[in-house]
Structures are given as structure tokens and as C-alpha cells.
Write a protein that holds these residues in place. Structure first.
Motif, PDB file in Angstrom:
ATOM      1  N   PHE A  89      65.189  37.867  24.287  1.00 22.70           N
ATOM      2  CA  PHE A  89      65.800  37.542  23.187  1.00 22.70           C
ATOM      3  C   PHE A  89      67.060  38.161  22.853  1.00 22.70           C
ATOM      4  O   PHE A  89      67.185  39.653  22.813  1.00 22.70           O
ATOM      5  N   ASN A 103      68.513  43.365   8.749  1.00 18.79           N
ATOM      6  CA  ASN A 103      67.416  42.644   9.771  1.00 18.79           C
ATOM      7  C   ASN A 103      68.241  42.093  10.814  1.00 18.79           C
ATOM      8  O   ASN A 103      69.369  41.830  10.926  1.00 18.79           O
ATOM      9  N   LEU A 104      67.371  41.762  11.526  1.00 18.12           N
ATOM     10  CA  LEU A 104      68.074  41.084  13.229  1.00 18.12           C
ATOM     11  C   LEU A 104      67.880  39.451  13.011  1.00 18.12           C
ATOM     12  O   LEU A 104      67.011  38.853  12.428  1.00 18.12           O
ATOM     13  N   PHE A 106      67.671  36.445  15.584  1.00 21.02           N
ATOM     14  CA  PHE A 106      67.331  36.145  17.108  1.00 21.02           C
ATOM     15  C   PHE A 106      67.868  34.806  17.511  1.00 21.02           C
ATOM     16  O   PHE A 106      67.717  33.691  16.923  1.00 21.02           O
ATOM     17  N   GLY A 107      68.010  34.887  18.761  1.00 19.75           N
ATOM     18  CA  GLY A 107      68.390  33.622  19.393  1.00 19.75           C
ATOM     19  C   GLY A 107      66.787  32.998  19.809  1.00 19.75           C
ATOM     20  O   GLY A 107      65.822  33.967  19.488  1.00 19.75           O
TER      21      GLY A 107
ATOM     22  N   TYR B  33      60.407  45.762   8.064  1.00 17.52           N
ATOM     23  CA  TYR B  33      60.491  44.566   7.904  1.00 17.52           C
ATOM     24  C   TYR B  33      59.119  43.673   8.394  1.00 17.52           C
ATOM     25  O   TYR B  33      58.260  44.296   8.952  1.00 17.52           O
ATOM     26  N   TYR B  35      58.422  40.312  10.638  1.00 18.38           N
ATOM     27  CA  TYR B  35      58.915  38.786  11.274  1.00 18.38           C
ATOM     28  C   TYR B  35      57.947  38.013  11.313  1.00 18.38           C
ATOM     29  O   TYR B  35      56.715  38.323  11.632  1.00 18.38           O
ATOM     30  N   LEU B  43      61.662  33.716  16.569  1.00 20.11           N
ATOM     31  CA  LEU B  43      61.422  34.803  15.528  1.00 20.11           C
ATOM     32  C   LEU B  43      62.324  34.754  14.380  1.00 20.11           C
ATOM     33  O   LEU B  43      63.315  34.748  14.445  1.00 20.11           O
ATOM     34  N   ILE B  45      63.041  36.429  10.272  1.00 17.82           N
ATOM     35  CA  ILE B  45      62.795  37.699   9.220  1.00 17.82           C
ATOM     36  C   ILE B  45      62.229  36.818   8.061  1.00 17.82           C
ATOM     37  O   ILE B  45      62.442  35.882   7.728  1.00 17.82           O
TER      38      ILE B  45
END
Lengths: 116, 110
Positions: A89, A103-104, A106-107, B33, B35, B43, B45
Motif C-alpha cells: 500500500f 491520518n493516512l 491509502f492507495g 485511529y 480504519y 483501507l 479512515i
């Protein structure tokens, strides 16, 4: 909004082949970039990261360079092993919210299968 | 020592039930967090907490209610479970610009 696009999989390679997984991003400001790896049945592990333009992240023979001009962060490895089979990812971290860690994003992930 | 832990690892339940997933981190991070990973591995959030305060709620149905009793814990309670809630839920914490993920909880709603 901010987003990450990575090449669709699955990718199947023979052991010792060269690996490239393309990743491009769209972001406001200057995000940090990451590659995470998910082995079957497990959680995500950080593989490598880069926090500013021209930074190169590297780990376990994998590397990726933060290219601001092409908004890319392609993952490469010169010689893959069967044990590298996993889902990879690409992700970016957006700007912090009031000092907290953002926060991240993602692909969609790229599944890599390496055959002996 | 496990940095981010979640329980349970697997959760199978009937539609309409209420369930909780617990998460704990021993990294001393301020931010945690939740997810959600769908069946196609995507994925996204759901929530972000900083020092026990909600920072992000990403258009998640209000059947999902996170609770952070202290900085090291972020639990997820889900009311009236639906089939579409079936997924893998990952807890994570962040410090120094890096996120660490738990092993995931695979929720199956029958």
C-alpha cells in the motif's frame, strides 16, 4: 481532495525479478509518503517512508524516492524473493489537525506474488 | 511486547447485534485511529482521536461509536450490525510521523 493512485494488481513475478509498483498522489501542501506491506492474515507494517521532496526511503532492499515534480513515490526492488509476496500500500499523511498526527490516505493496494 | 493490540481477532455475529472491539497501544502516542478495510483490501479512515478527543469522523454511520477512556485505549462500539459492516477493522496509533497498526479484527455479520 487528497488521494493516492497505485497500479492495479495482481503482480506476479519470478524470484530474483525486478519489481516496480507505481504510485502517484494528489495533495495540498507537502505530505509525507509511505509504503506499507500487509502479509497474508496480518496487519500493516511500515516498509519505508519519505518526508520531503527528493528523500529516498529504503528498507529490506526496497526503495522509493519522493518526486515532487511528478508527484510520485514508486516502489522498487532489484531482486524479489518468495517471502516478499504480500499486498503493498502506498499512502500519504495529510496535514496535521491542530497539532495532532494526521491520518493516512491509502492507495487501493497492489498484491504481489513471487513464484520460485 | 505488542505495540498496538486489538481484541478480538475474529468476531462473528448476527445482524442487529451490538458488538465492541478494543484497542490498546503501549507506545505512548497521543493519536489513535480506526480504519476499515473492505473485501477488496481498500483501507479508509473512520475516526481519529488525539488525547482522548475526537478529531476526525469520516461520514461513518452513527451506529459506530468510538470511545477513548484514556490516551492508550480507543475502543469501537457498533450498534445494530448490518451485513455491510463485515470487514477488517484496524486500530492504529501515531507518533513521530509514523503510524503503527494493530493486527486487525475480522468482523463477519451473518
Amino acid at each position: 481532495g487528497d488521494s493516492v493512485t497505485q497500479m492495479e494488481g495482481p503482480v506476479t513475478l519470478s524470484e530474483e525479478a525486478f519489481l516496480t509498483i507505481n504510485c502517484t498522489y494528489t495533495a495540498t501542501g507537502y505530505p509525507s509518503l509511505f509504503w506499507y506491506v500487509q502479509y497474508p492474515g496480518e496487519g500493516l507494517q511500515l516498509l519505508l517512508k519519505a518526508t520531503k521532496a527528493d528523500d529516498k526511503g529504503s528498507n529490506k532492499g526496497f526503495e522509493a524516492t519522493y518526486r515532487k515534480e511528478t508527484t510520485s513515490f514508486h516502489l522498487e526492488k532489484g531482486s524479489v524473493q518468495v517471502s516478499d509476496s504480500a499486498v503493498y500500500f502506498c499512502a500519504l499523511r495529510i496535514l496535521n489537525y491542530g497539532g495532532s498526527q494526521g491520518n493516512l490516505i491509502f492507495g487501493k493496494g497492489t498484491k504481489l506474488s513471487v513464484k520460485p | 511486547d505488542t505495540a498496538v493490540s486489538q481484541t478480538p481477532k475474529y468476531l462473528v455475529t448476527q445482524m442487529g447485534n451490538d458488538k465492541s472491539i478494543k484497542c490498546e497501544q503501549n507506545l505512548g502516542h497521543d493519536t489513535m485511529y480506526w480504519y476499515k478495510q473492505d473485501s477488496k483490501k481498500f483501507l479508509k479512515i473512520m475516526f481519529s482521536y488525539n488525547n482522548k478527543e475526537l478529531i476526525i469522523n469520516e461520514t461513518v454511520p452513527n451506529r459506530f461509536s468510538p470511545k477513548s477512556p484514556d490516551k492508550a485505549h480507543l475502543n469501537l462500539h457498533i450498534n445494530s450490525l448490518e451485513l455491510g459492516d463485515s470487514a477488517v477493522y484496524f486500530c492504529a496509533s501515531s507518533g513521530g510521523g509514523v503510524s503503527f497498526f494493530g493486527p486487525g479484527t475480522r468482523l463477519t455479520v451473518l
